[in-house]
Design a protein around this motif. Structure first.
Motif, mmCIF file in Angstrom:
data_model
loop_
_atom_site.group_PDB
_atom_site.id
_atom_site.type_symbol
_atom_site.label_atom_id
_atom_site.label_comp_id
_atom_site.label_asym_id
_atom_site.label_seq_id
_atom_site.Cartn_x
_atom_site.Cartn_y
_atom_site.Cartn_z
ATOM 1 N N UNK A 1 41.221 -13.585 11.460
ATOM 2 C CA UNK A 1 39.825 -13.619 11.890
ATOM 3 C C UNK A 1 38.855 -13.706 10.718
ATOM 4 N N UNK A 2 39.125 -12.970 9.642
ATOM 5 C CA UNK A 2 38.198 -12.974 8.509
ATOM 6 C C UNK A 2 38.075 -14.366 7.909
ATOM 7 N N UNK A 3 39.209 -15.043 7.725
ATOM 8 C CA UNK A 3 39.182 -16.398 7.167
ATOM 9 C C UNK A 3 38.509 -17.359 8.135
ATOM 10 N N UNK A 4 38.844 -17.234 9.432
ATOM 11 C CA UNK A 4 38.240 -18.103 10.446
ATOM 12 C C UNK A 4 36.719 -17.990 10.427
ATOM 13 N N UNK B 1 31.508 -4.331 17.156
ATOM 14 C CA UNK B 1 32.791 -3.650 17.284
ATOM 15 C C UNK B 1 33.776 -4.489 18.091
ATOM 16 N N UNK B 2 33.269 -5.462 18.818
ATOM 17 C CA UNK B 2 34.114 -6.332 19.630
ATOM 18 C C UNK B 2 34.523 -7.542 18.804
ATOM 19 N N UNK B 3 35.829 -7.696 18.506
ATOM 20 C CA UNK B 3 36.262 -8.829 17.671
ATOM 21 C C UNK B 3 36.032 -10.185 18.317
ATOM 22 N N UNK B 4 35.830 -10.209 19.639
ATOM 23 C CA UNK B 4 35.590 -11.478 20.323
ATOM 24 C C UNK B 4 34.112 -11.839 20.386
ATOM 25 N N UNK B 5 33.244 -10.907 19.988
ATOM 26 C CA UNK B 5 31.804 -11.157 20.031
ATOM 27 C C UNK B 5 31.364 -11.816 18.736
ATOM 28 N N UNK B 6 30.604 -12.882 18.861
ATOM 29 C CA UNK B 6 30.162 -13.615 17.667
ATOM 30 C C UNK B 6 28.739 -14.093 17.861
ATOM 31 N N UNK B 7 27.816 -13.507 17.110
ATOM 32 C CA UNK B 7 26.416 -13.933 17.112
ATOM 33 C C UNK B 7 26.030 -14.248 15.675
ATOM 34 N N UNK B 8 25.653 -15.494 15.443
ATOM 35 C CA UNK B 8 25.299 -15.949 14.102
ATOM 36 C C UNK B 8 23.781 -15.896 13.932
ATOM 37 N N UNK C 1 34.733 -16.912 8.046
ATOM 38 C CA UNK C 1 34.170 -17.430 6.800
ATOM 39 C C UNK C 1 34.129 -18.953 6.803
ATOM 40 N N UNK C 2 35.220 -19.582 7.254
ATOM 41 C CA UNK C 2 35.276 -21.039 7.300
ATOM 42 C C UNK C 2 34.229 -21.590 8.255
ATOM 43 N N UNK C 3 34.100 -20.980 9.443
ATOM 44 C CA UNK C 3 33.144 -21.456 10.433
ATOM 45 C C UNK C 3 31.708 -21.315 9.930
ATOM 46 N N UNK C 4 31.400 -20.207 9.266
ATOM 47 C CA UNK C 4 30.050 -20.029 8.731
ATOM 48 C C UNK C 4 29.737 -21.078 7.664
ATOM 49 N N UNK C 5 30.714 -21.381 6.820
ATOM 50 C CA UNK C 5 30.523 -22.414 5.796
ATOM 51 C C UNK C 5 30.316 -23.788 6.443
ATOM 52 N N UNK D 1 13.668 -18.143 19.307
ATOM 53 C CA UNK D 1 12.717 -17.113 18.866
ATOM 54 C C UNK D 1 13.386 -16.138 17.893
ATOM 55 N N UNK D 2 14.591 -15.662 18.255
ATOM 56 C CA UNK D 2 15.304 -14.712 17.397
ATOM 57 C C UNK D 2 16.147 -15.393 16.331
ATOM 58 N N UNK D 3 16.231 -16.727 16.406
ATOM 59 C CA UNK D 3 17.030 -17.513 15.468
ATOM 60 C C UNK D 3 18.493 -17.074 15.463
ATOM 61 N N UNK D 4 19.059 -16.984 16.648
ATOM 62 C CA UNK D 4 20.466 -16.621 16.764
ATOM 63 C C UNK D 4 21.218 -17.696 17.537
ATOM 64 N N UNK D 5 22.519 -17.784 17.265
ATOM 65 C CA UNK D 5 23.418 -18.641 18.015
ATOM 66 C C UNK D 5 24.580 -17.775 18.474
ATOM 67 N N UNK D 6 24.667 -17.577 19.780
ATOM 68 C CA UNK D 6 25.704 -16.728 20.359
ATOM 69 C C UNK D 6 26.908 -17.596 20.706
ATOM 70 N N UNK D 7 28.046 -17.283 20.096
ATOM 71 C CA UNK D 7 29.279 -18.034 20.331
ATOM 72 C C UNK D 7 30.286 -17.214 21.131
ATOM 73 N N UNK D 8 29.827 -16.128 21.750
ATOM 74 C CA UNK D 8 30.692 -15.261 22.536
ATOM 75 C C UNK D 8 31.005 -15.901 23.892
ATOM 76 N N UNK D 9 32.262 -15.838 24.360
ATOM 77 C CA UNK D 9 33.434 -15.274 23.665
ATOM 78 C C UNK D 9 34.024 -16.297 22.706
ATOM 79 N N UNK D 10 34.547 -15.824 21.597
ATOM 80 C CA UNK D 10 35.150 -16.714 20.611
ATOM 81 C C UNK D 10 36.643 -16.824 20.885
ATOM 82 N N UNK D 11 37.037 -17.924 21.505
ATOM 83 C CA UNK D 11 38.451 -18.121 21.848
ATOM 84 C C UNK D 11 39.317 -18.188 20.602
#
Length: 212
Positions: free
Chosen positions: A160-163, A191-198, A165-169, A141-151
């Motif tokens: 992290x920035x490169x990781x 604010x949490x570097x381990x939280x990842x919602x695409x 970017x690569x994963x999104x590509x 419904x919200x069109x999200x993919x939650x990958x938390x926690x990102x090991x």
């Protein structure tokens, strides 16, 4: 859902391979020599990493078109599902769609929020993420993919920035190869570097608003 595969199984669990992917995503048709110069890795190591990425459908190789005499060089590009297509990636997305359709027939539930072509894109993306070591949680419904926690963000915090970017590509490449209206809109800020919602986006619906 997890696969139970050991750590290190994923082709992108190695930062050296992530770095190589980043290079060929930024600039397609790179040579071994260019990748060696950028990464400072041994040529044989680069070849081994590239072969692993090719085997997983993340990279494609093509012979250089020459108009002069000489042996053509091999050029490496990131599979993007459009200009640079991988037969491995294509087989994966077709198989994922077939498994997704079968699962929905065997385990009927509420009617899907998405049309069949978008569902097939999600099927392919979820399987690819699981193979990469993630445990994706999809909200149609919200069109999200939650990958938390990102090991991987924890293990490779300095990159992290490169990781990300690569994963999104990579995710966009899978969606494009599967074909359909969905594309990657970006990552929701946290604010949490381990939280990842695409955040995904429907091509015919415009940008999905991100909650404040």
């Amino acid at each position: 859902m997890t696969t139970g595969r050991p750590t290190g199984y994923s082709a992108i669990s190695s930062y050296s391979r992530v770095e190589i992917l980043h290079l060929v995503q930024e600039q397609p048709q790179r040579t071994i020599a260019e990748i060696v110069a950028a990464t400072k890795l041994h040529p044989n190591t680069v070849r081994e990493h590239l072969q692993r990425l090719i085997d997983e459908g993340y990279v494609v190789a093509a012979a250089e078109h020459r108009t002069t005499r000489g042996r053509p060089r091999v050029l490496y590009s990131a599979a993007d599902g459009i200009a640079a297509t991988s037969a491995v990636q294509r087989r994966k997305v077709i198989a994922a769609a077939e498994r997704g359709d079968l699962m929905r027939r065997v385990l009927p539930g509420e009617d899907p929020e998405l049309a069949p072509d978008a569902l097939h894109q999600v099927d392919a993306l979820v399987e690819d993420l699981i193979d990469a070591g993630f445990d994706p949680l999809v909200d149609e419904r919200d069109l999200t993919i939650d990958l938390t926690p990102c090991a991987q963000a924890t293990a490779q915090a300095a990159h992290r920035e490169v990781l990300c970017q690569v994963h999104l590509e990579l995710m966009q490449s899978v969606l494009a190869a599967a074909g359909g209206p969905l594309s990657i809109d970006g990552m929701r800020p946290s604010c949490d570097p381990n939280e990842c919602v695409v955040q995904l986006m429907l091509a015919d619906a415009g940008r999905v608003p991100t909650p404040a």
